[in-house]
Scaffold this motif. Sequence first.
Motif, short mmCIF file in Angstrom:
data_model
loop_
_atom_site.label_atom_id
_atom_site.label_comp_id
_atom_site.label_asym_id
_atom_site.label_seq_id
_atom_site.Cartn_x
_atom_site.Cartn_y
_atom_site.Cartn_z
N ASP A 171 34.25 62.58 37.61
CA ASP A 171 32.94 63.12 37.21
C ASP A 171 31.95 62.01 36.85
OD1 ASP A 171 33.88 64.12 33.78
OD2 ASP A 171 34.03 62.21 34.88
N THR A 172 32.45 60.77 36.89
CA THR A 172 31.57 59.61 36.64
C THR A 172 31.30 58.82 37.93
OG1 THR A 172 32.49 59.42 34.41
CG2 THR A 172 31.38 57.45 35.30
N LEU A 173 32.36 58.71 38.77
CA LEU A 173 32.27 57.88 39.98
C LEU A 173 31.47 58.62 41.05
CD1 LEU A 173 33.38 55.23 41.35
CD2 LEU A 173 35.15 56.71 42.35
N LYS A 174 30.50 57.90 41.64
CA LYS A 174 29.78 58.44 42.80
C LYS A 174 29.90 57.43 43.94
CE LYS A 174 25.32 60.42 44.24
NZ LYS A 174 26.07 61.36 45.12
N GLU A 273 29.53 53.68 42.67
CA GLU A 273 28.76 53.51 41.42
C GLU A 273 29.42 54.31 40.32
OE1 GLU A 273 24.31 53.33 43.54
OE2 GLU A 273 24.74 54.76 41.95
N PRO A 274 29.42 53.85 39.09
CA PRO A 274 28.98 52.54 38.61
C PRO A 274 30.04 51.49 38.88
CG PRO A 274 29.88 53.79 36.79
CD PRO A 274 29.96 54.69 37.99
N MET A 275 29.71 50.21 38.69
CA MET A 275 30.68 49.13 38.86
C MET A 275 31.30 48.73 37.53
SD MET A 275 28.81 46.90 41.88
CE MET A 275 29.90 45.51 41.72
N ARG A 276 31.06 49.55 36.50
CA ARG A 276 31.74 49.36 35.22
C ARG A 276 32.01 50.73 34.61
NH1 ARG A 276 29.46 47.47 29.29
NH2 ARG A 276 31.37 48.05 28.16
N TRP A 277 33.21 50.88 34.00
CA TRP A 277 33.53 52.07 33.22
C TRP A 277 34.38 51.62 32.04
CZ3 TRP A 277 38.03 54.93 31.94
CH2 TRP A 277 37.74 56.14 31.28
N GLY A 278 33.83 51.71 30.82
CA GLY A 278 34.57 51.23 29.64
C GLY A 278 34.87 49.75 29.78
N ARG A 279 36.11 49.38 29.68
CA ARG A 279 36.54 47.97 29.74
C ARG A 279 36.99 47.59 31.16
NH1 ARG A 279 37.01 44.70 25.18
NH2 ARG A 279 35.54 45.53 23.63
N LEU A 280 36.64 48.39 32.15
CA LEU A 280 36.91 48.08 33.56
C LEU A 280 35.60 47.72 34.27
CD1 LEU A 280 38.75 48.21 36.19
CD2 LEU A 280 37.96 50.59 36.40
N CYS A 281 35.64 46.61 35.01
CA CYS A 281 34.53 46.28 35.92
C CYS A 281 35.10 46.09 37.32
CB CYS A 281 33.83 44.99 35.49
SG CYS A 281 32.87 45.17 33.96
N LEU A 282 34.34 46.48 38.32
CA LEU A 282 34.73 46.29 39.72
C LEU A 282 33.92 45.15 40.32
CD1 LEU A 282 34.74 50.02 40.97
CD2 LEU A 282 36.65 48.72 39.98
N ALA A 283 34.53 44.41 41.25
CA ALA A 283 33.83 43.33 41.95
C ALA A 283 34.32 43.24 43.39
CB ALA A 283 34.05 42.00 41.24
N GLY A 284 33.41 42.90 44.30
CA GLY A 284 33.80 42.70 45.69
C GLY A 284 34.09 43.99 46.41
N ASP A 285 35.04 43.91 47.36
CA ASP A 285 35.32 45.07 48.21
C ASP A 285 35.84 46.28 47.44
OD1 ASP A 285 36.34 43.86 51.52
OD2 ASP A 285 34.57 43.47 50.29
#
Length: 388
Positions: A171-174, A273-285
């Motif tokens: 419900d957060t990730l698009k 999106e988003p590329m951050r959720w709480g203490r997780l961040c995404l990067a790259g592919d």
Amino acid sequence: MRTQVCIIGGGPSGLLLSQLLHRSGIDTVVLEARSRAYVAGRIRAGLLEWGSVETLRAAGVGARMDRDGIPDDGVVLASQHGDFRIDIKALTGKRMMIYGQTEITADLFSARDAMNGVIIDEVEGVRPHGLDTGAPHVTYSKGGTSYRIDCDWVIGCDGYHGVSRTCIPSDTLKTFERIYPFGWLGVLSETPPVSRKIVYANHPRGFALCSLRNEMLSRYYVQVPADDAVVGWSDDAFWDELRRRLPDSLSDGIVTGPSIEKSIAPLRSFVAEPMRWGRLCLAGDAAHIVPPTGAKGLNLAISDVSYLHDALVAHFGGDDAGIDGYSARALNRVWKAIRFSWWFTSTMHRFPDQNDFDQRIQDSELAYLEASAAAQTVLAEQYVGLPY
Ligand code: FAS
Ligand code: PHB
């Protein structure tokens, strides 16, 4: 085990982030599913934006790139009506660097080893936990034994098929996606490149690309149907098709040889999106995929990592503005590269449902680019990489 930043994925994103953070005094552990030999052997990108060159130098891994890389000042666009060169350096003051991702990975592995960086490969069942708390942890197993890493941050550098993105609640990730009805059949051959310039060719039979790794290592691609299989392509069939799609001035100069790598890559545009959720961040592919037409995939991974490095250094120094703004800042640059890659792919490729009108539109787009310094500047500033 405890660390400040647990990085899932030991490809270019994960290795570069680990290297940059370590040099800034921040502890990391990299968890990689495959073997080091497998990761080191992957043949992928070949063209670096200038921002990527500067970031790799800042990470202390630029020496071999500066020695063996090939600075690239321009790009050639070709069609049935001829070809023309866009002088990227004259229009932007910056240049690209031809230097294979395989070499970058090797440079990063060497640098991590020199700093005793912690890279744990051939791990299984990686799972982040407590991402919505201030004390996340990651569990995984290796050789039948289970492990836990307590950390402050988890960074998902685990690519398109990784586990990290799935940890963001649905419900957060698009997600946004465009799947192209074709792929790229790529060949690496130990032959002199037909041109020291990278050539993108539009042809009614389909797109072709001429690139290189060095004076005796050529990288070529031809567009193929999305459901095509590499087993159906002999080397001779590849060389014949490549020649058909290039202007005579180039096709006559192709030096053929046995392929030392031959594979088909699917093409898609994808953003999470988003590329951050709480203490997780995404990067790259893990967060985005672009069709390789604009050579943006690896370069976007590097700009994400540069932003994350700055944000995490500030965070551990007590300033959260950077990490709180990371997703918006990264996505702003990502979407501009997604658009550019989509436009370039749409202009240079033959779509299955394309008719004569569509081909004329592509031809006129290229004719306008050839004649307009303003149009060339728009392409050049995106191709060389928008500012970080
Ligand atoms: P990567 O996919 O490279 O690395 C992710 C790592 O995470 C992998 O090593 C994987 O084994 C690991 N992993 C996955 N799941 C895990 C889990 N659960 N636990 C632990 N580890 C896990 N870009 C360009 O700019 N130009 C190109 O020409 C080009 N060609 C490409 C061709 C192909 C076939 C592909 C697939 C990509 C291509 N790209 C190109 C894009 C590519 O270069 C990527 O942008 C680049 O590898 C991104 O690096 P990472 O984000 O590190 O992801
Ligand atoms: C490559 O050299 O592999 C390459 C160059 C330019 C691209 C894509 C791939 O746009």
